[in-house]
Scaffold this motif. Structure first.
Motif, short mmCIF file in Angstrom:
data_model
loop_
_atom_site.label_atom_id
_atom_site.label_comp_id
_atom_site.label_asym_id
_atom_site.label_seq_id
_atom_site.Cartn_x
_atom_site.Cartn_y
_atom_site.Cartn_z
N PRO A 244 0.83 -1.21 0.00
CA PRO A 244 0.00 0.00 0.00
C PRO A 244 0.87 1.25 0.00
CG PRO A 244 -0.71 -1.56 1.69
CD PRO A 244 0.60 -2.04 1.19
N PRO A 245 0.37 2.36 -0.55
CA PRO A 245 1.13 3.62 -0.54
C PRO A 245 1.42 4.07 0.90
CG PRO A 245 -0.77 3.76 -2.01
CD PRO A 245 -0.93 2.49 -1.22
N LEU A 246 2.54 4.75 1.09
CA LEU A 246 2.95 5.24 2.41
C LEU A 246 2.50 6.69 2.59
CD1 LEU A 246 6.61 3.85 2.61
CD2 LEU A 246 4.55 2.87 3.63
N PRO A 247 1.86 7.01 3.72
CA PRO A 247 1.46 8.40 3.96
C PRO A 247 2.68 9.30 4.06
CG PRO A 247 1.25 7.12 5.97
CD PRO A 247 1.55 6.14 4.86
N SER A 248 2.56 10.54 3.62
CA SER A 248 3.68 11.47 3.62
C SER A 248 3.23 12.83 4.12
CB SER A 248 4.27 11.61 2.21
OG SER A 248 5.34 12.53 2.18
N VAL A 249 4.05 13.45 4.95
CA VAL A 249 3.76 14.77 5.50
C VAL A 249 5.02 15.61 5.43
CG1 VAL A 249 3.31 16.03 7.66
CG2 VAL A 249 1.90 14.07 7.06
N ALA A 250 4.85 16.87 5.05
CA ALA A 250 5.97 17.83 5.06
C ALA A 250 5.88 18.67 6.33
CB ALA A 250 5.90 18.73 3.83
N ILE A 251 7.04 18.90 6.95
CA ILE A 251 7.13 19.78 8.12
C ILE A 251 7.88 21.04 7.71
CG2 ILE A 251 7.97 20.06 10.47
CD1 ILE A 251 7.84 17.09 10.85
N HIS A 252 7.20 22.16 7.78
CA HIS A 252 7.82 23.44 7.45
C HIS A 252 8.44 24.00 8.73
CE1 HIS A 252 5.83 23.69 3.44
NE2 HIS A 252 4.95 22.90 4.05
N LEU A 253 9.77 23.98 8.75
CA LEU A 253 10.48 24.38 9.97
C LEU A 253 10.55 25.88 10.14
CD1 LEU A 253 13.44 21.84 9.81
CD2 LEU A 253 11.38 21.67 11.20
N GLU A 262 14.02 34.62 6.08
CA GLU A 262 13.39 34.48 4.76
C GLU A 262 13.40 33.04 4.27
OE1 GLU A 262 15.48 37.14 2.25
OE2 GLU A 262 14.70 38.96 3.20
N GLN A 263 14.11 32.15 4.93
CA GLN A 263 14.19 30.77 4.51
C GLN A 263 13.13 29.93 5.23
OE1 GLN A 263 18.54 30.58 5.46
NE2 GLN A 263 18.67 29.53 3.49
N ASP A 264 12.68 28.89 4.55
CA ASP A 264 11.70 27.97 5.15
C ASP A 264 12.17 26.55 4.88
OD1 ASP A 264 9.54 26.69 6.22
OD2 ASP A 264 8.22 27.06 4.52
N ASP A 265 12.93 26.01 5.80
CA ASP A 265 13.40 24.63 5.65
C ASP A 265 12.23 23.67 5.74
OD1 ASP A 265 16.00 25.12 5.19
OD2 ASP A 265 16.76 24.46 7.12
N VAL A 266 12.26 22.65 4.91
CA VAL A 266 11.21 21.64 4.90
C VAL A 266 11.85 20.27 5.02
CG1 VAL A 266 9.30 20.61 3.59
CG2 VAL A 266 9.72 23.06 3.44
N VAL A 267 11.31 19.43 5.91
CA VAL A 267 11.72 18.04 6.03
C VAL A 267 10.47 17.18 5.88
CG1 VAL A 267 13.74 18.50 7.46
CG2 VAL A 267 11.54 18.09 8.54
#
Length: 382
Positions: A244-253, A262-267
């Motif tokens: 089955p597909p794996l759920p995915s979430v982005a975290i905007h640090l 001005e930067q927005d790191d994403v993991v």
């Protein structure tokens, strides 16, 4: 006839001003800080917020400023002068870096007993003995930074201050240690997670904290404690062959210790950590605001975010429950453990750094290489 509006006291006014930056700078000790900090201190902090200083850097500055003001009041009976005279800087060094052996025969050596008791009663001092040289240097550096932000010049680079620090460091019998004696690698993490096996709120929360902190690249405890629902973005599930597909979430640090405003790191989180996060948020009924919160005695979920220290306490508690020595681990072990585990699994360092968001190749390689060197050919010449 309406009552005349009461004018605010200086402390109440500072408390309200601190509230205006609370979204960027969570402060559980707001009222205490309002009494401790001066009007100029609060104005400096507000200025740094407007300048876009990173949240973690700002928290460190505020913490050190509060300590310096508390020490100044205890040691001199008045708030810090700006700029600080050279004599006060030398007094600060003498109070924090001293020789325990000499203290036995000379009670006046080091921090005076009344200053020690004052700071300890306020919760600013906890451990016994002299401070770590790195802590003293950091506080002096932040003191210097705050002085410059006020448009003033200090005596921090004077030969006498530098000499005093160098000689005092030699007298402090401390063994250098990392932020966490042992890395929380995959094997250690599995033992910690095994203690979170039930569907209780506390187990669901702690399981989510451990998995999210590790899988998101070894996030700092302040980033985990301050994580908010508004920072999450649901991504397209990851397709897997024959599964089955794996759920995915982005975290905007957003702003971090190593980025600008001005930067927005994403993991990204994928699979089990996402499931753990969703399970906690659903059980705690969290659809906005802080994600990781305190849980009351009767299972009531607080509306306030966890304190960063609580993240560290949770990890240590889980280590003890797993039969490990809690003294060997701290929240920073998740950060070093992520890179160590990446090395153990053969993940290239640049790829691991994309998730950990380390800016310094030298620092990241220190964790990464210690794992690869032990099992590499260079260590097996015979």
């Amino acid at each position: 006839m309406p009552k005349p509006k009461r004018s605010l006291t200086a402390v109440e006014r500072r408390a309200e001003e601190l509230d205006t930056i609370a979204a960027v700078l969570p402060m559980e000790r707001r009222d205490e800080l309002a009494e401790l900090l001066t009007d100029h201190d609060v104005e400096t902090l507000r200025h740094l917020v407007n300048e876009g200083m990173g949240d973690n850097t700002l928290r460190a500055l505020t913490s050190d400023l509060a300590y310096l003001e508390a020490w100044g009041l205890a040691a001199t009976g008045k708030s810090l002068p700006w700029p600080a005279p050279e004599a006060l800087l030398l007094k600060f060094v003498a109070h924090h870096l001293w020789d325990p052996e000499r203290r036995v025969t000379d009670p006046d050596h080091g921090m005076p007993a009344d200053v020690d008791e004052n700071l300890r009663s306020q919760g600013f001092l906890k451990s016994l003995g002299p401070h770590a040289p790195s802590t003293v240097r950091r506080r002096l550096a932040n003191w210097s930074t705050l002085t410059k932000w006020r448009g003033l010049d200090g005596a921090f680079g004077s030969p006498s201050v530098k000499t005093a620090i160098r000689l005092a460091v030699r007298a402090v019998p401390r063994t250098r240690r990392g932020k966490s004696a042992k890395a929380v690698t995959g094997a250690v993490l599995a033992k910690l997670l095994a203690t979170c096996a039930t569907d209780s709120l506390r187990d669901l929360r702690d399981r989510a904290i451990l998995m999210v902190a590790f899988a998101s690249g070894g996030r700092r405890r302040s980033e985990i404690a301050g994580l908010r629902q508004e920072q999450l973005t649901i991504e397209t599930p990851i397709e897997m062959p024959d599964a089955p597909p794996l759920p995915s979430v982005a975290i905007h640090l957003g702003r971090t210790k190593t980025t600008t405003g001005e930067q927005d790191d994403v993991v990204y989180l994928t699979g089990r950590p996402v499931d753990a996060l969703n399970a906690w948020m659903m059980a705690a009924k969290i659809d906005k605001g802080s994600i990781f919160r305190a849980i009351g005695r009767w299972g009531t979920v607080s509306r306030r975010a966890l304190d960063p220290q609580s993240v560290n306490a949770i990890l240590k508690q889980r280590a003890e429950m797993a039969g490990l020595d809690a003294g060997d681990f701290s929240a920073h072990g998740l950060r070093s453990g992520y890179l160590t585990e990446a090395a153990n699994r053969g993940i290239p360092l640049p790829e691991a750094m994309e998730q950990s968001r380390h800016r310094s190749l030298q620092q990241a390689a220190g964790y990464y290489n210690s794992a690869t060197r032990r099992s590499g050919r260079a260590a097996r010449m015979l």
